[in-house]
Scaffold this active site. Sequence first.
Site, PDB file in Angstrom:
ATOM      1  N   ASP A 112       0.845  -1.197   0.000  1.00 38.54           N
ATOM      2  CA  ASP A 112       0.000   0.000   0.000  1.00 38.54           C
ATOM      3  C   ASP A 112       0.882   1.249   0.000  1.00 38.54           C
ATOM      4  OD1 ASP A 112      -3.215   0.535   0.965  1.00 38.54           O
ATOM      5  OD2 ASP A 112      -1.801   2.206   1.104  1.00 38.54           O
ATOM      6  N   ILE A 113       0.496   2.260  -0.765  1.00 36.78           N
ATOM      7  CA  ILE A 113       1.286   3.487  -0.893  1.00 36.78           C
ATOM      8  C   ILE A 113       1.284   4.290   0.415  1.00 36.78           C
ATOM      9  CG2 ILE A 113      -0.524   5.095  -1.681  1.00 36.78           C
ATOM     10  CD1 ILE A 113       1.448   5.919  -3.939  1.00 36.78           C
ATOM     11  N   GLY A 131     -15.589   3.234   3.802  1.00 35.85           N
ATOM     12  CA  GLY A 131     -14.370   3.969   3.456  1.00 35.85           C
ATOM     13  C   GLY A 131     -13.666   3.475   2.207  1.00 35.85           C
ATOM     14  N   HIS A 155     -10.253  -5.091  -3.551  1.00 40.78           N
ATOM     15  CA  HIS A 155      -8.932  -5.349  -2.961  1.00 40.78           C
ATOM     16  C   HIS A 155      -9.093  -5.785  -1.521  1.00 40.78           C
ATOM     17  CE1 HIS A 155      -9.990  -1.074  -2.588  1.00 40.78           C
ATOM     18  NE2 HIS A 155      -9.356  -1.081  -1.422  1.00 40.78           N
ATOM     19  N   HIS A 202      -7.073  -5.780   1.947  1.00 46.95           N
ATOM     20  CA  HIS A 202      -5.926  -5.282   2.701  1.00 46.95           C
ATOM     21  C   HIS A 202      -5.417  -6.429   3.575  1.00 46.95           C
ATOM     22  CE1 HIS A 202      -6.843  -0.821   2.254  1.00 46.95           C
ATOM     23  NE2 HIS A 202      -8.047  -1.321   1.999  1.00 46.95           N
TER      24      HIS A 202
HETATM   25  P1  5GP Z   1      -9.677   1.539   0.288  1.00 51.95           P
HETATM   26  O1  5GP Z   1      -9.697   2.883   0.971  1.00 51.95           O
HETATM   27  O2  5GP Z   1     -10.408   1.594  -1.033  1.00 51.95           O
HETATM   28  O3  5GP Z   1     -10.111   0.395   1.142  1.00 51.95           O
HETATM   29  O4  5GP Z   1      -8.154   1.230  -0.007  1.00 51.95           O
HETATM   30  C1  5GP Z   1      -7.461   1.796  -1.059  1.00 51.95           C
HETATM   31  C2  5GP Z   1      -6.012   1.737  -0.700  1.00 51.95           C
HETATM   32  O5  5GP Z   1      -5.246   1.979  -1.872  1.00 51.95           O
HETATM   33  C3  5GP Z   1      -5.578   2.764   0.341  1.00 51.95           C
HETATM   34  O6  5GP Z   1      -5.049   2.107   1.488  1.00 51.95           O
HETATM   35  C4  5GP Z   1      -4.532   3.600  -0.398  1.00 51.95           C
HETATM   36  O7  5GP Z   1      -3.457   3.977   0.429  1.00 51.95           O
HETATM   37  C5  5GP Z   1      -4.094   2.670  -1.512  1.00 51.95           C
HETATM   38  N1  5GP Z   1      -3.637   3.355  -2.716  1.00 51.95           N
HETATM   39  C6  5GP Z   1      -4.234   4.412  -3.325  1.00 51.95           C
HETATM   40  N2  5GP Z   1      -3.544   4.757  -4.433  1.00 51.95           N
HETATM   41  C7  5GP Z   1      -2.496   3.889  -4.514  1.00 51.95           C
HETATM   42  C8  5GP Z   1      -1.417   3.755  -5.451  1.00 51.95           C
HETATM   43  O8  5GP Z   1      -1.300   4.489  -6.430  1.00 51.95           O
HETATM   44  N3  5GP Z   1      -0.507   2.771  -5.218  1.00 51.95           N
HETATM   45  C9  5GP Z   1      -0.620   1.938  -4.130  1.00 51.95           C
HETATM   46  N4  5GP Z   1       0.316   0.987  -3.973  1.00 51.95           N
HETATM   47  N5  5GP Z   1      -1.639   2.036  -3.237  1.00 51.95           N
HETATM   48  C10 5GP Z   1      -2.556   3.002  -3.425  1.00 51.95           C
END
Ligand code: 5GP
Length: 114
Positions: A30-31, A93, A100, A102
């Site tokens: 994760d970034i 969120g 995906h 986590h």
């Molecule tokens: P969500 O909030 O949808 O459950 O998780 C999305 C995740 O994607 C977040 O934890 C965010 O940090 C990660 N993320 C967003 N953009 C990027 C990216 O460009 N590269 C990577 N590796 N992770 C990303």
Amino acid sequence: MGDCLFCRIVDGTIPAKIVYEDEYCLAFTDINPQARVHVLVIPRRHVVSLAAVGEHDAVLLGHLLVACAKVAREQGVEESGYRVVANTGQEAGQSVFHLHFHVLGGRHLAWPPG
Ligand code: 5GP
Ligand code: ZN
């Protein structure tokens, strides 16, 4: 999908630190990591979220969870423990609308989540 960030990671247009991949899925760090281990496991195929899956996705979903377990093992958190989370929809969120999981570990994780 043309404007999907994670589809761009699958096709290599956007770089990511890939830690596991196979025919059906990809796992990358994760970034914005929320724990020492924070890896995202995604299907190569565009699926919006768990809210969009059906019976025909059962094999893929099983495969993704097995991949999560492999990632946790390879990242060294199998013994200490880890959490697998799929934020689904607005109130949970979800910010990227490509399914995906986590995989979070390497620190104590509070429960219930916020
Ligand atoms: P969500 O909030 O949808 O459950 O998780 C999305 C995740 O994607 C977040 O934890 C965010 O940090 C990660 N993320 C967003 N953009 C990027 C990216 O460009 N590269 C990577 N590796 N992770 C990303
Ligand atoms: Zn996508």
